[in-house]
Write a protein that holds these residues in place. Structure first.
Motif, PDB file in Angstrom:
ATOM      1  N   UNK A 169     -10.652 -10.178 -11.975  1.00  0.00           N
ATOM      2  CA  UNK A 169      -9.594 -10.781 -11.164  1.00  0.00           C
ATOM      3  C   UNK A 169      -8.337 -11.024 -11.994  1.00  0.00           C
ATOM      4  N   UNK A 170      -8.509 -11.515 -13.216  1.00  0.00           N
ATOM      5  CA  UNK A 170      -7.359 -11.782 -14.076  1.00  0.00           C
ATOM      6  C   UNK A 170      -6.616 -10.494 -14.443  1.00  0.00           C
ATOM      7  N   UNK A 171      -7.329  -9.435 -14.701  1.00  0.00           N
ATOM      8  CA  UNK A 171      -6.683  -8.147 -15.001  1.00  0.00           C
ATOM      9  C   UNK A 171      -5.864  -7.693 -13.798  1.00  0.00           C
ATOM     10  N   UNK A 172      -6.434  -7.844 -12.613  1.00  0.00           N
ATOM     11  CA  UNK A 172      -5.738  -7.463 -11.381  1.00  0.00           C
ATOM     12  C   UNK A 172      -4.476  -8.311 -11.184  1.00  0.00           C
ATOM     13  N   UNK A 173      -4.573  -9.611 -11.459  1.00  0.00           N
ATOM     14  CA  UNK A 173      -3.428 -10.512 -11.291  1.00  0.00           C
ATOM     15  C   UNK A 173      -2.307 -10.181 -12.269  1.00  0.00           C
ATOM     16  N   UNK A 174      -2.649  -9.890 -13.517  1.00  0.00           N
ATOM     17  CA  UNK A 174      -1.612  -9.567 -14.505  1.00  0.00           C
ATOM     18  C   UNK A 174      -0.934  -8.247 -14.165  1.00  0.00           C
ATOM     19  N   UNK A 175      -1.690  -7.304 -13.677  1.00  0.00           N
ATOM     20  CA  UNK A 175      -1.083  -6.045 -13.218  1.00  0.00           C
ATOM     21  C   UNK A 175      -0.133  -6.306 -12.053  1.00  0.00           C
ATOM     22  N   UNK A 176      -0.503  -7.238 -11.202  1.00  0.00           N
ATOM     23  CA  UNK A 176       0.344  -7.594 -10.058  1.00  0.00           C
ATOM     24  C   UNK A 176       1.654  -8.233 -10.538  1.00  0.00           C
ATOM     25  N   UNK A 177       1.601  -9.033 -11.603  1.00  0.00           N
ATOM     26  CA  UNK A 177       2.822  -9.647 -12.158  1.00  0.00           C
ATOM     27  C   UNK A 177       3.778  -8.576 -12.695  1.00  0.00           C
TER      28      UNK A 177
END
Length: 665
Positions: A169-177
């Protein structure tokens, strides 16, 4: 004139920007976000002003600024002045960066923030050429600090599946940023920091935290997630090693528990099937994981020397026996045989399997207990593909003997010699080639005169057809169908030849003692055959004979009589299953045969090597033997065989060195 105008414009720009800076610094803001809003407005207004001025002085921009390499365009001049006087001002820069990092951290903690504000200010740093130098370095440091603290708490409070989801989830969120407001050049270093701090630094901890449990619970999705995450940080070796150790540990538990020998092969098949599914669906059939599985299986399955090979042979015996797989289609049997072969490949002592499989196959063929000839031949074909023609040569020979015996009985029925048989007893004989079949010791038995006559007539027929050959009758393998007349009805009894001889004695006597039966049957009491068969006929559902006194123990004074009250629903009853059962003596004989065969193979290998090399040191000879022998053997056993060959003058010790051997031609 153009130069003067340009200089005056630059002076006015500079003066205006300085005044805006003073206004910004004079305003007291309650929090960093308010300050960011002011900076963003200042930047937005400045850009609009520069665009307006450029359009007014467009001619100057085109004819003077753009025509001189050392002179910046009006747009670039405006950006440069903003960068020098505002963005690079220490207080403005510090408060702006701090505010941006605070907003990003708040978003990471789950708060809703103004992403457009973040986007505008980060684009400002990008336009001013300050993004990497001023923002990104501090941003990555803040990211490392944040995730270092958070990951410690998550590992402590979460189970492994939850933590894996957290990482994903954190990897996905950072990519979203990166997609929404960070510069794309930050993607790689940002994800790298995240993966290093949260995952790479915890690779061993995560495996210890619950990798084994994921396999135990067959959590395919979580294992696939773990594989993909470890692949991102080049740590698949750690996961592969844990996979290998898990298989060895669980496999050892299966193999070493002697109390579960009866279900060992079934459990091994389930275990292998489960691992194959995980290998395919979770680990993407990775070559290293595939090899680790094979290596682990080969390791643990040979921890108990010879036992797995014997148990696999017995498992196949049960599956290929008639009546044991009712409802199983040919396709299901074929799948089962393929699964067994995957385990068989890992066994070192394949000669043990061969000995027990051959013994059981012989019983199935001779007693007519094979569920499917096609399945039997399919299994031999698989063994031939796996181990070569030499391995299955004797097994194929057994089938040839059965086919030849069938043809021989047809010839016997049409032979004039057949007319010499006066009784109405049907005879069926299997003529076996000694080299193909397991070794059988002839058992003395006093046959009824009718059976002796049948043997004499067939022997006469056989010797007339094949001169120079000798028949040895194996009474222990014979079986008969007797017609029995009980007061409650007629029955057909399928019995062994030993049982038939015992039961036929009661045609002439109402009651017989153990000693009477022993003398009349001629069975060897020292081998326990008479006791074994009498116990079978007087216990359980059999009870064709009644023993007095009751009990399992037999003595010479025990009396036996025909059970006149015997009854059963079926007309045809089978009592010769005792021949299919393996007794302790039979098992021990098979193991002794394997041991003897191995000694012959070791001797042959030693002589073969020494004949070629003529002279070898002890260590080199042992090394050569390990390369040639296809079964596990201890160095001490090899040394004994070398000593035996020295005594028999095949080898000698070198006069100059006790650790060197010479070949004696």
């Amino acid at each position: 004139m153009s130069e003067d105008l340009y200089q005056k414009l630059q002076t006015e720009f500079e003066s205006h920007i300085k005044s805006k800076l003073s206004e910004l610094l004079e305003r007291k803001t309650a929090d960093n976000q308010t300050f960011l809003i002011l900076v963003n407005k200042l930047w937005h207004d400045h850009c609009e002003n520069v665009l307006l001025i450029r359009s007014i002085f467009l001619y100057l921009d085109r004819k003077y600024a753009l025509q001189n390499a050392n002179v910046k365009s009006i747009w670039d001049m405006g950006l440069e002045l903003f960068r020098v006087h505002i963005a690079s001002h220490e207080e403005v820069k510090t408060k702006t960066i701090t505010g941006l990092l605070e907003l990003i951290e708040r978003e990471r903690r789950g708060e809703t923030v103004d992403r457009s504000l973040l986007k505008n200010l980060l684009r400002m740093f990008g336009s001013l050429g300050m993004y990497t130098e001023v923002f990104e370095k501090k941003f990555l440091e803040a990211t490392e600090t944040f995730y270092s603290q958070e990951s410690v708490e998550k590992i402590r409070d979460s189970k492994l599946p939850e933590f894996l989801l957290y990482i994903e989830k954190r990897i996905e969120q950072e990519n979203d940023r990166v997609l929404h407001y960070l510069d794309s050049i930050s993607r790689k270093p940002l994800i790298s920091v995240l993966e290093r701090v949260v995952l790479f630094n915890n690779v061993a901890t995560l495996i210890d935290k619950g990798f084994d449990e994921l396999i135990d619970e067959n959590r395919v999705g979580d294992l696939a997630r773990m594989y993909n995450l470890y692949n991102r940080v080049n740590s698949l070796k750690n996961l592969k090693d844990a996979w290998n150790e898990y298989i060895k540990k669980k496999g050892k538990e299966l193999i070493m528990d002697e109390e579960k020998d009866k279900v060992m092969v079934t459990e091994l098949l389930k275990f292998k099937s489960k691992l194959d599914i995980l290998l395919k669906e979770a680990f993407q059939r990775n070559d290293d994981f595939t090899y680790a599985l094979r290596e682990a299986f080969e390791h643990f399955i040979n921890l108990r020397q010879n036992a797995p090979a014997e148990l696999i042979a017995k498992f196949l015996h049960l599956k290929l026996r008639s009546g044991k797989n009712k409802g199983s289609s040919d396709e299901q049997i074929e799948i089962l045989l393929d699964q067994v072969m995957t385990i068989f490949r890992f066994i070192n002592g394949k000669d043990v399997f061969e000995a027990f499989y051959k013994k059981d196959l012989a019983k199935r063929l001779l007693l007519g207990k094979s569920s499917s000839v096609d399945a039997e031949k399919a299994m031999i074909s698989k063994l031939k593909t796996e181990c070569g023609a030499n391995f299955t040569n004797k097994l194929e020979g057994m089938f040839k003997d059965i086919d030849l015996s069938r043809d021989m009985m047809e010839a016997f029925s049409e032979s004039p010699v057949r007319s010499e048989i006066t009784s109405k007893i049907d005879l069926s004989v299997h003529v076996l080639t000694t080299g193909y079949w397991p070794p059988y010791m002839p058992v003395e038995l006093k046959l009824p005169q009718e059976l002796v006559e049948l043997q004499r007539v067939f022997t006469k027929f056989y010797t007339s057809k094949y001169s120079g050959r000798r028949l040895v009758w194996q009474n222990s393998l014979g079986h008969c169908t007797l017609k029995a007349f009980f007061p409650r009805g007629k029955k057909e009894l399928a019995v062994s030849l030993f049982q038939a001889v015992i039961l036929l004695l009661f045609n002439d006597s109402e009651e017989l003692t153990y000693k009477d039966i022993l003398d009349a049957s001629g069975l060897d009491d020292s081998k326990g055959e008479l006791k074994r068969n009498l116990q079978f006929l007087t216990t359980g559902k059999s009870l064709i004979l009644i023993k007095d006194p009751k009990g399992a123990n037999l003595t010479e004074t025990d009396k036996f009589r025909f059970n006149k009250s015997f009854s059963a629903k079926l007309y045809r009853l089978k009592f010769n299953s005792i021949q299919m059962k393996e007794c302790a003596i039979e098992n021990q004989k098979t193991k002794q045969s394997i041991f003897q065969d191995r000694q012959y193979q070791i001797d042959a290998a030693i002589v073969r090597i020494m004949k070629t090399r003529k002279k070898l040191t002890h260590n080199l000879l042992i090394s050569e033997l390990y390369n040639q022998l296809k079964f596990p053997v201890k160095p001490s056993d090899l040394k004994k065989r070398i000593e035996s060959l020295i005594e028999r003058e095949y080898l000698e010790r070198d006069p100059e060195s006790n650790t060197t051997y010479n070949y004696l031609a």
